[in-house]
Design an enzyme around this catalytic site. Structure first.
Site, PDB file in Angstrom:
ATOM      1  N   THR A 131      25.759 -17.838  31.203  1.00 35.35           N
ATOM      2  CA  THR A 131      26.633 -18.340  32.114  1.00 35.35           C
ATOM      3  C   THR A 131      28.135 -18.403  31.492  1.00 35.35           C
ATOM      4  OG1 THR A 131      25.025 -19.497  33.286  1.00 35.35           O
ATOM      5  CG2 THR A 131      27.169 -20.014  34.000  1.00 35.35           C
ATOM      6  N   LEU A 170      17.635 -18.676  36.728  1.00 35.00           N
ATOM      7  CA  LEU A 170      16.330 -19.110  36.236  1.00 35.00           C
ATOM      8  C   LEU A 170      16.453 -20.671  36.221  1.00 35.00           C
ATOM      9  CD1 LEU A 170      15.820 -17.114  33.152  1.00 35.00           C
ATOM     10  CD2 LEU A 170      14.987 -16.392  35.444  1.00 35.00           C
ATOM     11  N   GLU A 217      14.638 -24.084  34.873  1.00 33.59           N
ATOM     12  CA  GLU A 217      13.591 -24.490  33.912  1.00 33.59           C
ATOM     13  C   GLU A 217      12.437 -25.019  34.711  1.00 33.59           C
ATOM     14  OE1 GLU A 217      17.190 -25.803  31.117  1.00 33.59           O
ATOM     15  OE2 GLU A 217      15.192 -26.855  30.782  1.00 33.59           O
ATOM     16  N   LEU A 250      17.849 -30.737  48.839  1.00 30.53           N
ATOM     17  CA  LEU A 250      18.331 -32.031  49.734  1.00 30.53           C
ATOM     18  C   LEU A 250      17.480 -32.953  49.436  1.00 30.53           C
ATOM     19  CD1 LEU A 250      19.560 -30.338  53.009  1.00 30.53           C
ATOM     20  CD2 LEU A 250      21.175 -31.422  51.203  1.00 30.53           C
ATOM     21  N   GLY A 304      20.775 -33.595  36.335  1.00 35.30           N
ATOM     22  CA  GLY A 304      21.043 -33.449  34.891  1.00 35.30           C
ATOM     23  C   GLY A 304      20.815 -31.880  34.513  1.00 35.30           C
ATOM     24  N   CYS A 311      22.726 -26.904  32.880  1.00 35.71           N
ATOM     25  CA  CYS A 311      23.592 -26.100  33.790  1.00 35.71           C
ATOM     26  C   CYS A 311      24.367 -26.746  34.742  1.00 35.71           C
ATOM     27  CB  CYS A 311      22.614 -25.189  34.467  1.00 35.71           C
ATOM     28  SG  CYS A 311      21.575 -24.046  33.326  1.00 35.71           S
ATOM     29  N   LYS A 356      14.184 -33.154  34.617  1.00 36.31           N
ATOM     30  CA  LYS A 356      13.394 -32.875  35.783  1.00 36.31           C
ATOM     31  C   LYS A 356      11.993 -32.388  35.386  1.00 36.31           C
ATOM     32  CE  LYS A 356      13.637 -28.139  36.787  1.00 36.31           C
ATOM     33  NZ  LYS A 356      13.836 -26.782  37.251  1.00 36.31           N
ATOM     34  N   ARG A 361      18.510 -32.438  28.187  1.00 40.63           N
ATOM     35  CA  ARG A 361      19.974 -32.454  27.987  1.00 40.63           C
ATOM     36  C   ARG A 361      20.694 -33.073  29.465  1.00 40.63           C
ATOM     37  NH1 ARG A 361      20.771 -26.211  26.463  1.00 40.63           N
ATOM     38  NH2 ARG A 361      18.665 -26.163  27.469  1.00 40.63           N
TER      39      ARG A 361
HETATM   40  C1  UDX Z   1      19.664 -24.430  37.760  1.00 41.71           C
HETATM   41  C2  UDX Z   1      19.735 -23.743  38.931  1.00 41.71           C
HETATM   42  O1  UDX Z   1      18.890 -23.963  39.973  1.00 41.71           O
HETATM   43  C3  UDX Z   1      19.349 -22.252  38.382  1.00 41.71           C
HETATM   44  O2  UDX Z   1      19.704 -21.343  39.305  1.00 41.71           O
HETATM   45  C4  UDX Z   1      20.546 -21.962  37.189  1.00 41.71           C
HETATM   46  O3  UDX Z   1      20.129 -20.626  36.866  1.00 41.71           O
HETATM   47  C5  UDX Z   1      20.345 -22.948  36.329  1.00 41.71           C
HETATM   48  O4  UDX Z   1      20.516 -24.199  36.769  1.00 41.71           O
HETATM   49  P1  UDX Z   1      17.767 -26.096  36.455  1.00 41.71           P
HETATM   50  O5  UDX Z   1      18.847 -26.826  36.081  1.00 41.71           O
HETATM   51  O6  UDX Z   1      16.811 -25.543  35.558  1.00 41.71           O
HETATM   52  O7  UDX Z   1      18.438 -24.666  37.386  1.00 41.71           O
HETATM   53  O8  UDX Z   1      17.073 -26.963  37.396  1.00 41.71           O
HETATM   54  P2  UDX Z   1      17.016 -27.425  38.960  1.00 41.71           P
HETATM   55  O9  UDX Z   1      15.722 -27.144  39.626  1.00 41.71           O
HETATM   56  O10 UDX Z   1      18.082 -26.592  39.610  1.00 41.71           O
HETATM   57  O11 UDX Z   1      17.308 -29.014  39.015  1.00 41.71           O
HETATM   58  C6  UDX Z   1      18.730 -29.106  38.334  1.00 41.71           C
HETATM   59  C7  UDX Z   1      18.981 -30.882  38.621  1.00 41.71           C
HETATM   60  O12 UDX Z   1      18.930 -30.943  39.924  1.00 41.71           O
HETATM   61  C8  UDX Z   1      17.637 -31.532  38.171  1.00 41.71           C
HETATM   62  O13 UDX Z   1      17.831 -32.646  37.477  1.00 41.71           O
HETATM   63  C9  UDX Z   1      16.600 -31.988  39.338  1.00 41.71           C
HETATM   64  O14 UDX Z   1      15.974 -32.981  39.198  1.00 41.71           O
HETATM   65  C10 UDX Z   1      18.049 -32.184  40.350  1.00 41.71           C
HETATM   66  N1  UDX Z   1      17.757 -31.913  41.897  1.00 41.71           N
HETATM   67  C11 UDX Z   1      17.266 -30.630  42.240  1.00 41.71           C
HETATM   68  C12 UDX Z   1      17.819 -32.903  42.622  1.00 41.71           C
HETATM   69  O15 UDX Z   1      18.226 -33.995  42.290  1.00 41.71           O
HETATM   70  N2  UDX Z   1      17.658 -32.783  43.939  1.00 41.71           N
HETATM   71  C13 UDX Z   1      17.098 -31.669  44.565  1.00 41.71           C
HETATM   72  O16 UDX Z   1      16.955 -31.501  45.646  1.00 41.71           O
HETATM   73  C14 UDX Z   1      16.807 -30.521  43.678  1.00 41.71           C
END
Ligand code: UDX
Length: 429
Positions: free
Chosen positions: A121, A151, A153, A250, A257, A260, A320, A327
């Site tokens: 990115t 992607l 994680e 939502l 966290g 990304c 998550k 991180r």
């Molecule tokens: C994200 C993007 O989804 C992905 O497309 C991009 O390539 C990289 O960044 P990632 O950070 O691995 O992926 O995890 P993601 O499942 O998106 O969750 C990110 C954060 O949002 C986590 O801390 C998760 O707990 C939080 N989250 C997610 C919420 O608090 N509420 C939600 O409804 C969804």
């Protein structure tokens, strides 16, 4: 095709292994000797469900190679992916030192036409920077393409093999874009071909929008608590609107966290500032996200009373579920705040303990969730691991000195929990 992937982190390793699984011959290179040694032995340096089996399988079939030297593998490579880290520089901008170093390494060692693909990115305009960097050393023909990753994680393999879309950006000849599109044709998904800047913007806009959804529902949750609504039902009611959708981000909680969203949101705000545009909405998304953790800590303090000398069990440290990545994890902010208030914190995470120890050495780590609860005054749920959702809360209650649950991810049904004698505090309920 013969492919080189530079960087064997959360993105590069998944990209390399999955392209090998699709039948390509892939060399994954990384400066980190220890990582490469582990990978050569079929071990994964990151936790990602299913990745280790794919590494072993493709090593056995000699479709994937791990090495610290780029030069050797660049010789017959048709495509070179740059998948190195783009960490935040601490001032909200993406630090491109690894991308620049990779581009220089390519420029110095390239000896034939190849397509250089930005997978990391990167801020808008980086594609041109990579092109100019390579041109300083290599005067022959090559192309630079942007192919951002989407992607998640913990779900990276599924996201690779079943993408919602593939985005390819190129300035100038479309032939390079068509060649990259061929790589993904077998995945049968929509392929967006556009220019470099647009492809880079699609990545930032997508992550910024997903982060916006999270801060939006967290703000709704905070209001729900004041007006007696339940945000989990609000979310369900919203998602049934096809324009919002079942998979919308939502789910209210303690905020996002990871490596990304925080980085990409602040980079997007920075890009807006540099373009002399405002992106106040996104600045509020960031502020709301930071505040959400503080609100959760305040909820614990307000309801538990004096924190000094209290024993608090924390379930989940990773940012998550299904990852060992800590991180920007909310757990770090929460645990350190509770310790600063004098609490003794016992923490459990199924896979992130090793990473957590490096950052928080004076937490008491336990190997089973229930071990964190012995004589504890409160149980704090921070990461929504499936294994927490089915525990026998009656048994947990019998271990604890006081019976408080602070559920930062709304994984429990509040009525059910209250039947077991716990005082239950969720988010927005
Ligand atoms: C994200 C993007 O989804 C992905 O497309 C991009 O390539 C990289 O960044 P990632 O950070 O691995 O992926 O995890 P993601 O499942 O998106 O969750 C990110 C954060 O949002 C986590 O801390 C998760 O707990 C939080 N989250 C997610 C919420 O608090 N509420 C939600 O409804 C969804």
């Amino acid at each position: 095709m013969k492919i080189v992937v530079i960087g064997t982190g959360y993105v590069g390793l998944v990209q390399g292994v999955c392209l090998a699984e699709l039948g390509n011959e892939v060399a994954c290179v990384d400066l980190d000797e220890a990582k490469i040694t582990k990978l050569k032995n079929g071990e994964s340096p990151i936790y990602e469900p299913g990745i280790e089996e794919l590494i072993k399988k493709n090593l056995k079939q000699e479709r994937i190679f791990f090495d610290t030297s780029l030069k050797k593998h660049l010789k017959n490579a048709e495509i070179v992916f740059i998948a190195v880290g783009t960490p935040s520089d601490g001032k909200g901008k993406a630090d491109l030192k690894y991308v620049t170093a990779a581009a220089e390494d390519i420029g110095k060692n390239l000896n034939h036409y190849a397509i250089i693909v930005n997978k990391s990115t990167v801020p808008i305009g980086t594609g041109e920077m990579v092109k100019n960097t390579i041109k300083k050393y290599y005067k022959e023909d090559f192309d630079v393409v942007s192919n951002p990753e989407f992607l998640k994680e913990g779900a990276a393999l599924d996201d690779f093999f079943h993408p919602d879309r593939v985005v390819i950006g190129v300035n100038g000849s479309k032939k390079a874009a068509e060649r990259i599109a061929e790589l993904y044709k077998v995945l049968n998904c929509p392929i967006v071909v556009t220019n470099l800047e647009t492809a880079e913007m699609i990545k930032y806009a997508s992550n910024s929008y997903l982060a916006t959804q999270i801060s939006f529902i967290n703000s709704i949750a905070n209001i729900c608590e004041k007006v007696g609504a339940d945000v989990t039902d609000v979310s369900r009611g919203m998602k049934l609107d096809k324009r919002i959708g079942e998979r919308a981000f939502l789910n209210a909680g303690i905020g996002y966290g990871g490596s990304c969203f925080p980085k990409d949101v602040s980079a997007m705000v920075e890009i807006a500032k540099e373009s002399k545009e405002n992106f106040r909405i996104l600045e509020e998304v960031e502020a709301t996200n930071k505040e959400q953790r503080q609100k959760f800590i305040k909820k614990i303090v307000d309801n538990l009373g004096k924190i000094q000398g209290k024993r608090i069990a924390v379930w989940g440290i990773a940012f998550k579920a299904k990852t060992d990545d800590i991180r920007e994890a909310p757990a770090i902010t929460i645990i350190e705040s509770l310790q600063n208030l004098g609490a003794e914190v016992l923490a459990y995470d199924p896979v992130a303990e090793e990473n957590a120890r490096r950052v928080m050495p004076d937490v008491i780590y336990v190997s089973r969730p229930q071990d964190a609860c012995k004589k504890a005054d409160a149980l704090v749920i921070v990461t929504d691991w499936d294994e927490f959702k089915q525990v026998d809360l009656k048994a947990i209650a019998s271990l604890m000195k006081n019976k408080y649950i602070f559920d930062g991810r709304n994984i429990y049904d509040s009525d059910e929990v209250k039947k077991t004698g716990f005082k239950y505090y969720g988010i927005g309920r």
